[in-house]
Design a protein around this motif. Structure first.
Motif, mmCIF file in Angstrom:
data_model
loop_
_atom_site.group_PDB
_atom_site.id
_atom_site.type_symbol
_atom_site.label_atom_id
_atom_site.label_comp_id
_atom_site.label_asym_id
_atom_site.label_seq_id
_atom_site.Cartn_x
_atom_site.Cartn_y
_atom_site.Cartn_z
ATOM 1 N N UNK A 233 6.553 74.785 3.802
ATOM 2 C CA UNK A 233 6.808 76.167 3.413
ATOM 3 C C UNK A 233 5.539 76.997 3.305
ATOM 4 N N UNK A 234 4.376 76.339 3.271
ATOM 5 C CA UNK A 234 3.101 77.044 3.235
ATOM 6 C C UNK A 234 2.441 77.143 4.599
ATOM 7 N N UNK A 235 3.129 76.665 5.627
ATOM 8 C CA UNK A 235 2.603 76.771 6.969
ATOM 9 C C UNK A 235 1.690 75.645 7.386
ATOM 10 N N UNK A 236 1.605 74.575 6.585
ATOM 11 C CA UNK A 236 0.761 73.442 6.936
ATOM 12 C C UNK A 236 1.559 72.424 7.748
ATOM 13 N N UNK A 237 0.940 71.883 8.787
ATOM 14 C CA UNK A 237 1.612 70.891 9.617
ATOM 15 C C UNK A 237 1.777 69.590 8.849
ATOM 16 N N UNK A 238 2.993 69.051 8.846
ATOM 17 C CA UNK A 238 3.264 67.803 8.125
ATOM 18 C C UNK A 238 3.834 66.730 9.030
ATOM 19 N N UNK A 239 4.199 67.074 10.245
ATOM 20 C CA UNK A 239 4.754 66.076 11.153
ATOM 21 C C UNK A 239 4.681 66.591 12.582
ATOM 22 N N UNK A 240 4.621 65.660 13.503
ATOM 23 C CA UNK A 240 4.648 65.970 14.925
ATOM 24 C C UNK A 240 5.704 65.103 15.585
ATOM 25 N N UNK A 241 6.562 65.726 16.377
ATOM 26 C CA UNK A 241 7.557 64.993 17.145
ATOM 27 C C UNK A 241 7.067 64.957 18.591
ATOM 28 N N UNK A 242 6.519 63.843 19.011
ATOM 29 C CA UNK A 242 6.060 63.765 20.390
ATOM 30 C C UNK A 242 6.872 62.773 21.214
ATOM 31 N N UNK A 243 7.807 62.069 20.592
ATOM 32 C CA UNK A 243 8.769 61.207 21.308
ATOM 33 C C UNK A 243 8.068 60.372 22.372
ATOM 34 N N UNK A 244 7.146 59.514 21.943
ATOM 35 C CA UNK A 244 6.315 58.781 22.889
ATOM 36 C C UNK A 244 7.129 57.908 23.841
ATOM 37 N N UNK A 245 8.263 57.393 23.370
ATOM 38 C CA UNK A 245 9.066 56.542 24.244
ATOM 39 C C UNK A 245 9.801 57.340 25.315
#
Length: 283
Positions: A233-245
């Motif tokens: 909610x503060x605009x900080x990145x907390x996760x990345x979905x890169x779906x490596x498989x």
């Protein structure tokens, strides 16, 4: 779900996504010039569209939204208008016209609007890409006010591609040419901006979209890096979905269904993928 084609359940570059109160998914199928509707398990329910300028026809629909009554709103981008349909995709309303001057557009005119959002009062908010403005309308399509214009200052935009409204009433705009998300309160007063360094205005296909989560965080698509990001909610990145498989390819539209699933439209393989939102936002 989906594959390249023009039949039911196939796509030609899917764009914006939205989900109604029953969990049904609506997909803006850009170059098939239509919107398709699916149930929560991905079964085809119906469609509206066809290439043209008549009621219920489209010229590259990029964005789609629903209101509290599950009426459907479509950013009919290159007919330069918004169309409204009932939940069964019967035509109800259309408004807008092509702007004659992009530097000083008429208040009630668009140029290539890419997205639309509906607030708690039923007002209609349009992300008008070509004029660099956000335009607010009443539920019956009457103009209320236009905001913004081309530029990089707070409240100005360059290639805005997506607009979403949080449960709090705050408004988020994907200001992709300025590589940021801008946040406004319900009266469109500037609150904050969140940098998205991966966004690059490189060509006509790299159009990012955003989705608001119930906690006020965001899911952000990044077509240039083929990833999704989650911001708190503060605009900080907390996760990345890169779906490596199974890497994402040109992810555009995103939506959250309340059951813990994120839907993403992939423009290159012409499909919609469902992912699990399994990383909690940090406090």
């Amino acid at each position: 779900m989906g594959q390249t084609g023009s039949g039911p359940g196939s796509f030609d570059e899917p764009g914006g996504l939205t989900i109604d109160s029953q969990g049904n998914l609506y997909v803006a199928d850009i170059f098939n010039h239509r919107v398709q509707k699916f149930d929560p398990e991905g079964n085809f329910l119906g469609q509206v569209g066809g290439n043209g300028q008549d009621e219920g026809q489209f010229n590259e629909p990029w964005g789609v939204a629903v209101d509290s009554q599950d009426n459907v709103y479509v950013a009919d981008s290159f007919n330069h208008r918004i169309q409204k349909f009932d939940p069964d995709l019967n035509f109800l309303l259309a408004f807008g016209m092509a702007a004659s001057n992009l530097e000083d557009p008429e208040p009630d005119a668009f140029w290539g609007p890419r997205d639309v959002a509906i607030d708690a009062e039923g007002n209609i908010w349009v992300a008008d890409t070509g004029t660099g403005r956000v335009v607010k309308y009443s539920p019956n399509g009457s103009l209320i006010q236009a905001f913004g214009g081309m530029g990089s200052a707070p409240g100005q935009f360059l290639e805005l591609t997506s607009i979403e409204i949080a449960p709090s009433g705050d408004i988020f705009v994907a200001d992709s040419g300025n590589r940021r998300v801008q946040r406004f309160d319900a009266d469109f007063n500037f609150v904050a901006e969140y940098a998205v360094p991966g966004w690059l205005f490189v060509d006509s296909v790299a159009k990012p979209y955003i989705a608001v989560l119930p906690d006020g965080g965001l899911i952000v698509s990044d077509p240039t890096q083929n990833k999704l990001f989650r911001l708190d909610a503060n605009g900080s990145a907390v996760a990345t979905f890169d779906a490596e498989d199974a890497p994402l390819v040109l992810p555009r539209g995103v939506a959250f269904d309340g059951r813990g699933f994120v839907y993403v439209a992939e423009a290159d393989p012409d499909q919609v993928r469902r992912l699990v939102l399994n990383v909690p936002a940090q406090p």
